[in-house]
Enzyme design. Structure first.
Site, PDB file in Angstrom:
ATOM      1  N   LYS A   1     -14.862  35.364  16.533  1.00  0.00           N
ATOM      2  CA  LYS A   1     -14.423  36.652  15.982  1.00  0.00           C
ATOM      3  C   LYS A   1     -15.572  37.334  15.251  1.00  0.00           C
ATOM      4  CE  LYS A   1      -9.689  34.994  15.621  1.00  0.00           C
ATOM      5  NZ  LYS A   1      -8.637  34.412  14.784  1.00  0.00           N
TER       6      LYS A   1
ATOM      7  N   GLN B   1      -7.210  32.293   9.052  1.00  0.00           N
ATOM      8  CA  GLN B   1      -7.093  31.528  10.297  1.00  0.00           C
ATOM      9  C   GLN B   1      -6.028  30.437  10.158  1.00  0.00           C
ATOM     10  OE1 GLN B   1      -8.803  32.173  13.233  1.00  0.00           O
ATOM     11  NE2 GLN B   1      -7.590  30.558  14.172  1.00  0.00           N
TER      12      GLN B   1
ATOM     13  N   ASP C   1      -4.073  40.866  11.979  1.00  0.00           N
ATOM     14  CA  ASP C   1      -3.471  39.873  12.873  1.00  0.00           C
ATOM     15  C   ASP C   1      -2.045  40.291  13.239  1.00  0.00           C
ATOM     16  OD1 ASP C   1      -5.143  37.845  13.697  1.00  0.00           O
ATOM     17  OD2 ASP C   1      -4.840  36.616  11.905  1.00  0.00           O
TER      18      ASP C   1
END
Ligand code: NDP
Length: 293
Positions: free
Chosen positions: A52, A96, A119
């Site tokens: 990412k 994460q 997200d």
């Protein structure tokens, strides 16, 4: 069989994002900025976060990776999230997953300002998504929609079977495909480990989205001729044949199933690359204030 080529589509969309990031820099005097928090030393998570960050740099975003040891407390993590929520130099903020057992992922997700939740996991974004309102869509389903859109695949009226009901892939995917939208307007069946006769369900599908986490679960005998196959699965097996020491397999037996499918995503080279694109697009939108102003 036609390939839904994540490599091709992701590189084209990333080129557009790069140009938009340059325009943003020119107008605002700063770059779109994504912050990723990683807790612990899970190998796969480290690889995902590194990818990412690398992709942010590729398109001209600023990226920051904050790495905590496994034993950080939930309180400290939430305090850091609140600090980043208040920082107007931060556009997107992700934590994460998975997190260590002593940290409640729901509390962490809800601590993130929904306007920075690139997200798309915050309940406000999920609720708005269900109602077809502007929101951040979870990156993997978003990437899949972008891919269907790129290839001009009309999904209206098709019967979609989603296999797997996780909060990050299967459930949002089923909502998105059912919405009155394009891509969308499907009749959706959402299946999971308690579904009876899953093979019969998949056999009826015009579109199969496989997000289970089981290598080659979807075999040719349970796929209808001409079906569109989206393989989300990433199953790692150690291998002596690759430099990395492992090989990736999808949830779909690509070799067999591709001879029956009208369209199919490969693994690797399919949905995984599009997930990154979904995240980058959300981050750019967060910076531009085009979802929430
Ligand atoms: P989860 O483990 O959170 O969910 C798996 C889902 O599959 C669950 O709903 C589970 O059912 C269902 N399931 C498990 N076994 C069966 C079975 N035998 N029959 C029917 N359903 C079953 O996984 P994720 O959604 O997070 O990920 C799925 C896969 O996708 C993984 O391989 C993951 O690595 C990959 N992934 C890939 C991404 C990408 O960018 N390409 C992004 C995210 C994930 P139940 O709810 O009943 O337990």
């Amino acid at each position: 069989m036609n390939l839904l080529d994540g490599k091709l589509v992701s590189s084209k969309i990333k080129e557009d994002i790069k140009q938009e990031a340059a325009a943003f820099l020119k107008a605002m005097g700063r770059r779109p900025h994504l912050v990723a928090i990683l807790v612990g030393n899970d190998g796969a998570s480290e690889t995902y976060v590194a990818s990412k960050m690398r992709n942010c740099e590729l398109v001209g975003f600023e990226s920051t990776n904050i790495h905590y040891e496994e034993d950080i407390t939930e309180e400290l993590l939430i305090a850091k999230i609140k600090e980043l929520n208040a920082d107007n130099q931060v556009d997107g903020l992700i934590v994460q997953l998975p997190l260590p057992k002593h940290i409640d992922p729901e509390r962490i997700t809800e601590a993130i300002d929904y306007r920075k939740d690139v997200d798309g996991f915050h309940p406000i974004n999920l609720g708005r998504m269900q109602r077809n309102l502007p929101c951040f869509i979870p990156a993997t389903p978003y990437g899949i929609l972008l891919m269907l859109q790129y290839y001009g695949i009309d999904t209206a009226g098709l019967h979609a079977v989603v296999v797997g009901r996780s909060n990050i892939v299967g459930s949002p995917m089923s909502i998105l495909l059912a919405r009155n939208s394009s891509p969308g307007n499907c009749t959706v069946t959402l299946t999971h480990s308690r579904t009876k006769n899953i093979k019969e369900e998949v056999l009826r599908a015009d579109i199969v989205v496989a997000a289970i986490g089981k290598k080659h679960f979807i075999t040719a005998d349970i796929v209808k001729e001409g079906a569109i196959i989206i393989d989300v699965g990433i199953n790692r097996e150690s291998s002596t044949q690759t430099k990395s020491g492992y090989k990736l397999y999808g949830d779909v037996d690509f070799e067999q199933v591709s001879s029956k499918a009208s369209w199919i995503t490969p693994v690797p080279g399919g949905v995984g690359l599009m997930t990154i694109v979904g995240l980058l697009k959300n981050t750019l939108d967060a910076a531009k204030g085009s979802v929430y102003s």
